[in-house]
Design an enzyme around this catalytic site. Structure first.
Site, PDB file in Angstrom:
ATOM      1  N   GLY A  21       0.811  -1.216   0.000  1.00 21.50           N
ATOM      2  CA  GLY A  21       0.000   0.000   0.000  1.00 21.50           C
ATOM      3  C   GLY A  21       0.843   1.264   0.000  1.00 21.50           C
ATOM      4  N   GLU A 176      -0.337 -23.483   0.944  1.00 19.31           N
ATOM      5  CA  GLU A 176       0.941 -23.406   0.234  1.00 19.31           C
ATOM      6  C   GLU A 176       2.079 -24.003   1.073  1.00 19.31           C
ATOM      7  OE1 GLU A 176      -0.240 -19.682  -2.670  1.00 19.31           O
ATOM      8  OE2 GLU A 176       0.922 -19.227  -0.881  1.00 19.31           O
ATOM      9  N   ASP A 305      -3.859  -3.650   4.852  1.00 14.94           N
ATOM     10  CA  ASP A 305      -4.310  -4.572   5.895  1.00 14.94           C
ATOM     11  C   ASP A 305      -4.716  -3.865   7.188  1.00 14.94           C
ATOM     12  OD1 ASP A 305      -3.717  -6.572   4.150  1.00 14.94           O
ATOM     13  OD2 ASP A 305      -2.137  -7.507   5.358  1.00 14.94           O
ATOM     14  N   ALA A 321      -2.883  -8.218  -1.296  1.00 16.11           N
ATOM     15  CA  ALA A 321      -2.000  -7.228  -1.905  1.00 16.11           C
ATOM     16  C   ALA A 321      -2.716  -6.310  -2.909  1.00 16.11           C
ATOM     17  CB  ALA A 321      -0.833  -7.948  -2.569  1.00 16.11           C
TER      18      ALA A 321
END
Ligand SMILES: Cc1cc2nc3c(=O)[nH]c(=O)nc-3n(C[C@H](O)[C@H](O)[C@H](O)COP(=O)(O)OP(=O)(O)OC[C@H]3O[C@@H](n4cnc5c(N)ncnc54)[C@H](O)[C@@H]3O)c2cc1C
Length: 443
Positions: A21, A176, A305, A321
């Protein structure tokens, strides 16, 4: 919407946080008639979506991070400051950072999020999360040391415990991590040891909800589950963690013996809400208005966030993101408009889709109405991640590493770092340390 604030001199814009950001806001103000101070507690911008690859020895830290000064160095209106911000004096319009007071006319807070343990902060000792490069290299050390210790361990019960890895949280990071540890054990490490068979490793993914990847379409959750199971991962759905220790995870009455737990189950916002003394939600996100400014503070913006911004459906925007990047760009546009007393439109998030990878050649992706899975989704995932990395060197290095890993099944970054020769004995005990020692802060 809002009127510009009359300022006689060039406005001073302070941006705290050079993540997705903050960096996007800073770049969006390139060439604008303002003095920008970009503050971060690290000297690098980190591409967090690939952190799990550091933790599982697929990439090196420098592949996914880039120095902030290098990124914005050519932008004449920016000064970079390496400092940890600890407060904001909204009366004097100053940011407080390590004893310094930095004045602002406009403030953009983009300080991201941190792990949350749902009121059990003591679990952080046993179940580290993945948010920074230090977290990732620490986890890499824990994972690789578990195999090293198992190789030297005569007791079969302890060896089993060392070769059991539990990941808590079935979102993209948990999925992941689980896939990557399973592949590390089944492929890259498979023939490296003489006394243990790494292929006997247990990887357990624990998720409290009834499906993995709950923000994805349910059909992709099922595919992700099947892909993980094909890799040998045990997925425990509807299982709530009730305790963690150095030797086990507790799911109610069930005790799973393990020396390595990884936390991917929750985050809370940075303390920006407390700095401002304003309204925040349960996880600390600051409520912002339609132009992402803080109600009652028209010259302070919170993005990424740390912000609680609503989408057109009235639901909070996710902590991803693209939201942070689009908000950063939007705030830069708002500031340009304010400086020229022009009106602005409310922020609107464009959702281009989500992806998660499972192992070395499978992924799930949701792009608008299109759902992809398997190898094609994995190829797309690779392309997108390489494209969004900052800097040619990083893109080249990551593409090269992935190609090499793909062809050879190897992981080139299998380095156990953070220990000096004389301390190896002590640190290898990290995986076996007892509760009392760990609580005394021995690590
Ligand atoms: C492991 C992991 C995997 C992820 N995977 C994905 C994914 O696949 N896709 C996706 O879209 N999103 C993913 N995300 C989420 C995504 O990374 C975040 O949503 C995004 O980084 C938020 O951007 P931000 O600018 O709000 O914060 P960040 O990018 O976290 O940046 C915050 C910056 O603020 C700095 N900072 C914090 N506190 C201070 C302070 N007190 N003083 C000075 N500086 C400070 C930090 O050093 C950091 O540079 C993932 C996150 C993690 C942790």
């Amino acid at each position: 919407m809002k009127k510009s604030i009359p300022i006689a001199r060039i406005p001073r814009v302070v941006i705290v946080g050079a993540g997705f950001g903050g960096l996007s806001a800073a770049k969006g103000l390139a060439g604008a008639a303002c003095e920008i101070t970009l503050i971060d507690r690290h000297n690098y911008h980190l591409f967090q979506p690939l952190l799990y690859q550091i933790a599982t020895a697929g990439l090196s830290p420098a592949d996914i991070a880039a120095p902030i000064r290098g990124i914005v160095g050519a932008q004449r209106n920016i000064t970079v400051a390496l400092a940890a911000v600890s407060g904001v004096d909204t009366v004097r319009s100053e940011v407080i950072a390590e004893g310094r007071r930095i004045s602002y006319d406009f403030l953009v807070l983009a300080t991201g999020a941190q792990h949350a343990y749902f009121g059990h902060d003591d679990w952080a000792f046993y179940a580290p999360g993945l948010k920074t490069i230090d977290d990732a290299t620490y986890l890499r050390r824990r994972i690789l040391l578990a195999f090293e210790r198992a190789e030297a361990e005569p007791d079969p019960i302890e060896r089993r415990r060392l070769l059991t890895f539990v990941i808590v949280g079935g979102g993209p990071t948990g999925v992941e991590m689980a896939g990557a540890i399973a592949e590390l054990a089944n492929r890259a490490l498979a023939s490296d040891f003489h006394n243990i068979d790494p292929r006997s490793t247990r990887v357990i993914l624990v998720e409290a909800g009834q499906r993995l990847l709950k923000t994805f379409d349910p059909s992709l959750s099922v595919l992700a589950l099947q892909s993980l199971q094909q890799l040998g991962v045990e997925v425990r759905l509807g299982a709530v963690v009730t305790g963690c220790s150095c030797a086990a995870v507790f799911l109610g009455d069930e005790r799973i013996e393990t020396r390595t737990i990884m936390w991917a189950a929750g985050v809370k916002a940075s303390p920006a809400g407390a700095w401002l003394g304003v309204d925040a939600d349960r996880v600390g996100r600051v409520r912002v208005g339609a132009d992402l400014s803080v109600p009652g503070h028209p010259n302070i913006f919170v993005i990424g966030d740390t912000a609680l911004a609503m989408g057109v459906d009235g639901e909070p925007l996710p902590g991803v993101a693209p939201v942070a990047k689009q908000q950063g760009k939007y705030v830069a546009d708002v500031l340009r408009a304010r400086m020229k007393a022009r009106p602005t439109e409310p922020f609107r998030y464009r959702n281009n889709g989500s992806m998660a990878t499972i192992g070395r050649k499978s992924a799930v992706a949701e792009l608008g109405g299109i759902k992809l899975s398997g190898f094609s989704a994995w190829l797309l995932w690779c392309l997108v991640h390489v494209y969004f990395l900052i800097g040619f060197r990083n893109r080249f290095s990551v593409a090269l590493n992935w190609s090499w890993n793909y062809i050879t099944f190897q992981r080139g970054s299998r380095l156990i770092t953070g220990i000096s020769g004389s301390r190896i004995e002590d640190v290898t005990r990290e995986n076996t340390i007892d509760d009392s020692t760990r609580l005394q802060g021995a690590i």
